[in-house]
Design a protein around this motif. Structure first.
Motif, mmCIF file in Angstrom:
data_model
loop_
_atom_site.group_PDB
_atom_site.id
_atom_site.type_symbol
_atom_site.label_atom_id
_atom_site.label_comp_id
_atom_site.label_asym_id
_atom_site.label_seq_id
_atom_site.Cartn_x
_atom_site.Cartn_y
_atom_site.Cartn_z
ATOM 1 N N ALA A 78 0.829 -1.213 0.000
ATOM 2 C CA ALA A 78 0.000 0.000 0.000
ATOM 3 C C ALA A 78 0.859 1.258 0.000
ATOM 4 O O ALA A 78 0.603 2.195 -0.762
ATOM 5 N N GLU A 79 1.872 1.284 0.841
ATOM 6 C CA GLU A 79 2.731 2.476 0.898
ATOM 7 C C GLU A 79 3.481 2.685 -0.406
ATOM 8 O O GLU A 79 3.596 3.810 -0.891
ATOM 9 N N HIS A 93 2.550 1.617 -3.389
ATOM 10 C CA HIS A 93 1.610 1.997 -4.448
ATOM 11 C C HIS A 93 1.136 3.445 -4.279
ATOM 12 O O HIS A 93 0.972 4.159 -5.266
ATOM 13 N N TRP A 94 0.911 3.876 -3.053
ATOM 14 C CA TRP A 94 0.473 5.247 -2.793
ATOM 15 C C TRP A 94 1.494 6.240 -3.341
ATOM 16 O O TRP A 94 1.139 7.228 -3.962
ATOM 17 N N GLU A 95 2.760 5.947 -3.103
ATOM 18 C CA GLU A 95 3.826 6.833 -3.582
ATOM 19 C C GLU A 95 3.963 6.798 -5.104
ATOM 20 O O GLU A 95 4.395 7.775 -5.711
ATOM 21 N N LYS A 143 -6.602 10.234 -7.013
ATOM 22 C CA LYS A 143 -5.530 9.413 -6.446
ATOM 23 C C LYS A 143 -6.114 8.379 -5.496
ATOM 24 O O LYS A 143 -5.738 7.207 -5.524
ATOM 25 N N ARG A 144 -7.043 8.828 -4.681
ATOM 26 C CA ARG A 144 -7.684 7.925 -3.726
ATOM 27 C C ARG A 144 -8.440 6.820 -4.460
ATOM 28 O O ARG A 144 -8.377 5.645 -4.089
ATOM 29 N N PHE A 152 -6.050 4.273 -5.980
ATOM 30 C CA PHE A 152 -5.497 3.443 -4.912
ATOM 31 C C PHE A 152 -6.496 2.357 -4.510
ATOM 32 O O PHE A 152 -6.167 1.171 -4.460
ATOM 33 N N LYS A 166 -6.331 2.078 5.464
ATOM 34 C CA LYS A 166 -4.986 2.463 5.028
ATOM 35 C C LYS A 166 -5.013 3.773 4.248
ATOM 36 O O LYS A 166 -4.132 4.618 4.423
ATOM 37 N N VAL A 167 -5.999 3.965 3.406
ATOM 38 C CA VAL A 167 -6.050 5.195 2.611
ATOM 39 C C VAL A 167 -6.269 6.397 3.529
ATOM 40 O O VAL A 167 -5.682 7.463 3.315
ATOM 41 N N LEU A 206 -2.894 7.077 5.096
ATOM 42 C CA LEU A 206 -1.939 7.671 4.146
ATOM 43 C C LEU A 206 -2.321 9.095 3.776
ATOM 44 O O LEU A 206 -1.444 9.911 3.483
ATOM 45 N N GLU A 207 -3.584 9.435 3.798
ATOM 46 C CA GLU A 207 -4.022 10.803 3.507
ATOM 47 C C GLU A 207 -3.542 11.765 4.568
ATOM 48 O O GLU A 207 -3.295 12.933 4.298
#
Length: 125
Positions: free
Chosen positions: A82-83, A85-87, A97-98, A101, A118-119, A122-123
């Motif tokens: 997740a981290e 992919h978010w980056e 973006k959300r 993801f 998780k989203v 990360l936000e």
């Protein structure tokens, strides 16, 4: 087996022999499939269950196969993926973006609660 022009009795005997000698084993297949798809393709449990159901594997065997995935390793894999992919999402619009993801992880078969938790985390970063 069908291209060998065997009689139906011979086919049946061959099938019984393969099952008896453990060459054909649904449980072993399901366990191996589960380990492989989680380890290499990083699939979540939902996708693995759906793929096993599509192969007509019984629910009991699916439950046994899912025990092959260590829960702490499962969550650790999700967090790392997740981290990363978010980056990697270069979308400037925050809502897009959300959505990208979430869609990615839903396709991979991860659980909704994990994804949305998780989203949100990360936000805030």
């Amino acid at each position: 087996m069908f291209s060998f022009s065997l009689t139906s009795f011979e086919k049946e005997e061959l099938l019984v022999y393969l099952i008896d000698k453990n060459f054909l084993n649904e449980e072993r297949f399901a366990q191996s499939f589960t380990r492989g798809k989680h380890s290499y393709k990083k699939w979540g449990k939902n996708r693995i269950v759906n793929e096993l159901k599509a192969r007509n594997i019984s629910p009991t065997i699916i439950r046994i196969a899912l025990k092959e995935i260590n829960d702490s390793l499962y969550l650790e894999t999700f967090d790392e993926l997740a981290e990363k992919h978010w980056e990697s999402i270069l979308e400037s619009n925050f809502l897009k973006k959300r959505k990208k993801f979430c869609d990615y992880f839903l396709r991979k078969g991860w659980e909704n609660e994990l994804i949305y938790e998780k989203v949100r985390a990360l936000e805030k970063l």
